[in-house]
Enzyme design. Structure first.
Site, mmCIF file in Angstrom:
data_model
loop_
_atom_site.group_PDB
_atom_site.id
_atom_site.type_symbol
_atom_site.label_atom_id
_atom_site.label_comp_id
_atom_site.label_asym_id
_atom_site.label_seq_id
_atom_site.Cartn_x
_atom_site.Cartn_y
_atom_site.Cartn_z
ATOM 1 C CB SER A 19 -3.569 0.163 4.915
ATOM 2 O OG SER A 19 -4.189 -0.738 5.779
ATOM 3 C CE1 TYR A 28 -1.118 -4.016 7.243
ATOM 4 C CE2 TYR A 28 -1.051 -2.170 5.714
ATOM 5 C CZ TYR A 28 -1.674 -2.851 6.747
ATOM 6 O OH TYR A 28 -2.829 -2.353 7.283
ATOM 7 N NE ARG A 47 -2.528 1.001 15.245
ATOM 8 C CZ ARG A 47 -2.728 0.739 13.957
ATOM 9 N NH1 ARG A 47 -3.252 -0.408 13.575
ATOM 10 N NH2 ARG A 47 -2.430 1.642 13.041
ATOM 11 C CG ASP A 61 -2.311 5.386 13.729
ATOM 12 O OD1 ASP A 61 -2.087 4.476 14.554
ATOM 13 O OD2 ASP A 61 -2.681 5.173 12.557
ATOM 14 C CD GLU A 73 -5.299 6.999 9.720
ATOM 15 O OE1 GLU A 73 -5.559 5.798 9.486
ATOM 16 O OE2 GLU A 73 -4.977 7.821 8.844
ATOM 17 C CG ASN A 80 -6.095 2.441 12.333
ATOM 18 O OD1 ASN A 80 -5.963 2.449 11.127
ATOM 19 N ND2 ASN A 80 -5.307 3.151 13.140
#
Length: 312
Positions: A150, A220, A260, A262, A275, A277
Site C-alpha cells: 500500500s 485510498y 493484481r 502494477d 510489484e 499484490n
C-alpha cells in the site's frame, strides 16, 4: 461464534485487522466483503484480529464452525505468508495464495530478482545503502520498505539531501529497505482472477494520480487519483501485452485465486513490472473490484469466484 448451518449456505469467517501498518485498510476491506457477500449463499461473520495479534476465537472453534476463511488482511502478518501458514496448520480452506507465494509477493527484493531472472523488466534497484550502488541507480530514486504494501513508508527522492530522511521514514515500517530507480511514465495495474482453477487477466487500469506519485493517499483517498479502465489511448495489442504479463507474473510467483500486478510504461513503450499484490484491496476505492466490474464481474460475483476457488 458462528454455528454451522444445516442448510446449503457456507459459513464464512471474514478475517481482518491484525498487527499491520495496514490495519485500517484491512478493516475497510473486511466491511466491504461482509456487505457484498451473497446472503443466500453465505453466512458470514467478522473475525477481527487486534492490533497486538489477539484472536477473538480459538483456532479449534474457527475450524469447527466455519467452512472457509476469507482473508481480508493486508501488509505484514496478513499478506506475507504468516496468516496463511497458521490457516494451513489449522486445516481450513482460505482465499488467496499460499504461504510461499504470499511471502514472495510481499518481499520486493526477491520478487524483483525472480522477475529479472525470467527476463521480465524491472526498475534498477539495490538493497543496501551503498553509495556506489546508489550512484549507479541514480536519481530520482524510490526509497521503500522492502516488505510492506500500500505504498506505506515510500518516498520519492529527487536530490541526495533527502535520502537520509527517506531512509528514516522507511525504517519506521521495516528493517529492510529497497532503493529503486524511479521510472517516469504511465502507471497501470492489471488483475488476474482464477475461476475453476484457471487464471484469466481482466482489463487493465491506468492510474493517474493528482500528485506525481502514486502514494498511500492516492491509493485510498477518494478523488486522489483518476482510474481509467480500460486505459485510454492504448491499442488492443498493448492491453493484451499487459494482460499476458500480469498472467505470467501471477504464475511465476505461484499465486492462487487472484492477484493484481502494477506496471509503468515509460516514454519509449517499455513495460516495467513493479510489484504484485497477492491480496488486493477490496475497499470502495480499490482497483481490482473496479476493473472487474468494467470487465463484467460485479463485486458479489467476484467474491463468489474467490471463495469457490478456495474450496476447490
Amino acid at each position: 461464534m458462528a454455528i454451522r448451518n444445516s442448510g446449503a449456505r457456507k459459513n464464512v469467517a471474514v478475517l481482518m485487522g491484525g498487527p499491520s501498518a495496514e490495519y485500517e485498510v484491512s478493516i475497510n476491506t473486511g466491511k466491504m466483503v461482509l456487505e457484498n457477500l451473497d446472503k443466500e449463499k453465505y453466512d458470514a461473520k467478522p473475525v477481527v484480529i487486534s492490533r497486538d495479534g489477539f484472536w477473538p476465537i480459538s483456532r479449534e472453534d474457527l475450524k469447527n464452525n466455519f467452512d472457509v476463511v476469507f482473508i481480508a488482511m493486508h501488509g505484514e502478518y496478513g499478506e506475507d505468508g504468516t496468516i496463511q501458514t497458521i490457516l494451513e496448520e489449522i486445516g481450513i480452506p482460505y482465499t488467496g495464495s499460499g504461504p510461499t507465494a504470499s511471502k514472495l509477493g510481499m518481499e520486493k527484493i526477491p520478487f524483483s530478482h525472480l522477475m529479472a531472472k525470467n527476463n521480465i523488466l524491472v526498475p534498477e534497484f539495490c538493497a543496501d545503502k551503498n553509495d556506489l550502488l546508489l550512484k549507479e541507480v541514480g536519481l530520482p530514486i524510490v526509497v521503500k520498505p522492502a516488505d510492506r504494501g500500500s505504498s506505506v513508508g515510500v518516498t520519492l527522492v529527487k536530490n541526495w539531501d533527502g535520502l537520509s530522511e527517506a531512509i528514516t521514514h522507511a525504517k519506521k515500517y521495516s528493517k529492510q529497505i529497497m532503493f529503486q530507480k524511479y521510472i517516469k511514465g504511465r502507471e497501470f495495474t492489471c488483475g488476474v482472477i482464477e475461476k475453476n482453477g484457471k487464471p484469466t487477466a481482466i482489463l487493465p487500469t491506468e492510474i493517474i494520480p493528482k500528485n506525481p506519485f502514486f502514494d498511500y493517499e492516492a491509493k485510498y483517498v477518494a478523488g486522489a487519483s483518476q482510474e481509467i479502465t480500460p486505459p485510454s489511448n492504448m491499442d488492443d495489442n498493448k492491453i493484451k501485452e499487459l494482460q499476458n504479463l500480469a498472467l505470467r507474473v501471477h504464475q511465476l510467483v505461484g499465486c492462487n485465486g487472484y492477484s493484481r500486478t502494477d506496471f509503468i510504461i515509460d516514454n519509449s513503450g517499455k513495460i516495467y513490472t513493479l510489484e504484485i499484490n497477492t491480496l488486493p484491496g477490496m475497499t470502495a476505492a480499490s482497483l481490482l473490484p473496479g476493473a472487474a466490474k468494467v470487465s463484467g464481474i460485479e463485486f458479489s460475483q467476484l467474491l463468489d469466484i474467490i471463495i469457490e476457488n478456495a474450496l476447490l
